[in-house]
Design a protein around this motif. Structure first.
Motif, PDB file in Angstrom:
ATOM      1  N   LYS A   1       0.822  -1.205   0.000  1.00 19.25           N
ATOM      2  CA  LYS A   1       0.000   0.000   0.000  1.00 19.25           C
ATOM      3  C   LYS A   1       0.864   1.265   0.000  1.00 19.25           C
ATOM      4  O   LYS A   1       0.589   2.217  -0.727  1.00 19.25           O
ATOM      5  CB  LYS A   1      -0.913  -0.015   1.226  1.00 19.25           C
ATOM      6  N   MET A   2       1.931   1.281   0.799  1.00 18.20           N
ATOM      7  CA  MET A   2       2.807   2.454   0.831  1.00 18.20           C
ATOM      8  C   MET A   2       3.622   2.568  -0.453  1.00 18.20           C
ATOM      9  O   MET A   2       3.921   3.679  -0.899  1.00 18.20           O
ATOM     10  CB  MET A   2       3.729   2.418   2.046  1.00 18.20           C
TER      11      MET A   2
ATOM     12  N   ASN B   1       1.781  14.218   7.629  1.00 13.37           N
ATOM     13  CA  ASN B   1       0.578  13.812   8.343  1.00 13.37           C
ATOM     14  C   ASN B   1       0.973  12.764   9.365  1.00 13.37           C
ATOM     15  O   ASN B   1       1.717  11.839   9.049  1.00 13.37           O
ATOM     16  CB  ASN B   1      -0.460  13.209   7.395  1.00 13.37           C
ATOM     17  N   THR B   2       0.483  12.899  10.600  1.00 10.91           N
ATOM     18  CA  THR B   2       0.832  11.946  11.650  1.00 10.91           C
ATOM     19  C   THR B   2      -0.409  11.225  12.144  1.00 10.91           C
ATOM     20  O   THR B   2      -1.510  11.779  12.150  1.00 10.91           O
ATOM     21  CB  THR B   2       1.514  12.646  12.835  1.00 10.91           C
TER      22      THR B   2
ATOM     23  N   THR C   1       4.791  13.669   2.427  1.00  8.75           N
ATOM     24  CA  THR C   1       4.643  13.969   1.007  1.00  8.75           C
ATOM     25  C   THR C   1       5.844  14.786   0.561  1.00  8.75           C
ATOM     26  O   THR C   1       6.172  15.803   1.177  1.00  8.75           O
ATOM     27  CB  THR C   1       3.351  14.771   0.754  1.00  8.75           C
TER      28      THR C   1
ATOM     29  N   LYS D   1       2.789   6.845  13.371  1.00 10.17           N
ATOM     30  CA  LYS D   1       3.105   6.795  11.947  1.00 10.17           C
ATOM     31  C   LYS D   1       3.171   8.215  11.410  1.00 10.17           C
ATOM     32  O   LYS D   1       2.423   9.083  11.844  1.00 10.17           O
ATOM     33  CB  LYS D   1       2.001   6.088  11.159  1.00 10.17           C
TER      34      LYS D   1
ATOM     35  N   ARG E   1       4.262   9.848  -1.717  1.00  7.46           N
ATOM     36  CA  ARG E   1       4.137   9.816  -0.260  1.00  7.46           C
ATOM     37  C   ARG E   1       4.881   8.607   0.285  1.00  7.46           C
ATOM     38  O   ARG E   1       4.815   7.520  -0.279  1.00  7.46           O
ATOM     39  CB  ARG E   1       2.676   9.705   0.168  1.00  7.46           C
ATOM     40  N   TYR E   2       5.542   8.795   1.416  1.00  5.24           N
ATOM     41  CA  TYR E   2       6.309   7.727   2.058  1.00  5.24           C
ATOM     42  C   TYR E   2       5.924   7.656   3.523  1.00  5.24           C
ATOM     43  O   TYR E   2       5.658   8.683   4.156  1.00  5.24           O
ATOM     44  CB  TYR E   2       7.811   7.999   1.915  1.00  5.24           C
ATOM     45  N   GLY E   3       5.904   6.453   4.078  1.00  4.22           N
ATOM     46  CA  GLY E   3       5.498   6.255   5.457  1.00  4.22           C
ATOM     47  C   GLY E   3       6.663   5.870   6.345  1.00  4.22           C
ATOM     48  O   GLY E   3       7.575   5.151   5.921  1.00  4.22           O
TER      49      GLY E   3
ATOM     50  N   ILE F   1       3.151  10.041   7.567  1.00  9.31           N
ATOM     51  CA  ILE F   1       3.056   9.960   6.113  1.00  9.31           C
ATOM     52  C   ILE F   1       3.617  11.272   5.575  1.00  9.31           C
ATOM     53  O   ILE F   1       3.080  12.341   5.836  1.00  9.31           O
ATOM     54  CB  ILE F   1       1.599   9.758   5.645  1.00  9.31           C
TER      55      ILE F   1
ATOM     56  N   GLN G   1       1.368   4.265  -2.844  1.00  2.12           N
ATOM     57  CA  GLN G   1       1.287   5.687  -2.510  1.00  2.12           C
ATOM     58  C   GLN G   1       2.532   6.435  -2.993  1.00  2.12           C
ATOM     59  O   GLN G   1       2.445   7.556  -3.470  1.00  2.12           O
ATOM     60  CB  GLN G   1       1.157   5.863  -0.989  1.00  2.12           C
TER      61      GLN G   1
END
Length: 96
Positions: free
Chosen positions: A12-13, A52-53, A83, A79, A22-24, A81, A16
């Motif tokens: 899924k990541m 984004n957390t 961008t 987590k 986007r990287y997690g 995320i 993305q």
């Protein structure tokens, strides 16, 4: 304080990353968005647009076994995320 603990490497990541850039990451629970942004920019040499957390609290878990009821808690983690700007990307598989 080590802010970036490990990257999230799932299908899924990866989707993305390819589609939305986007990287997690799993990060320290005490880190804020500004610290996460600075850590990613310093470690990977990219420009971060947005962070984004998600704070994942440990849930209470219990199960029945032959020995009786076992109970405990799952770990807390956070987590992030991230961008990246248009032309930037992170290659997690380059040192394998």
């Amino acid at each position: 304080m080590n802010i970036l603990i490990k990257p999230i490497l799932t299908e899924k990541m990866n989707a993305q990353a390819e589609k939305f850039n986007r990287y997690g990451f799993i990060v320290d629970t005490r880190a804020n968005k500004l610290q996460i942004r600075a850590a990613v920019e310093a470690q990977y040499g990219v420009v971060v647009e947005d962070v984004n957390t998600i704070n994942v609290m440990g849930k209470f878990k219990s199960r029945f076994t032959k020995a009786g009821l076992l109970s405990g808690r799952a770990n807390n983690f956070k987590k992030a995320i991230v961008t990246l700007k248009g032309g930037d990307s992170i290659d997690f598989y380059s040192n394998i």
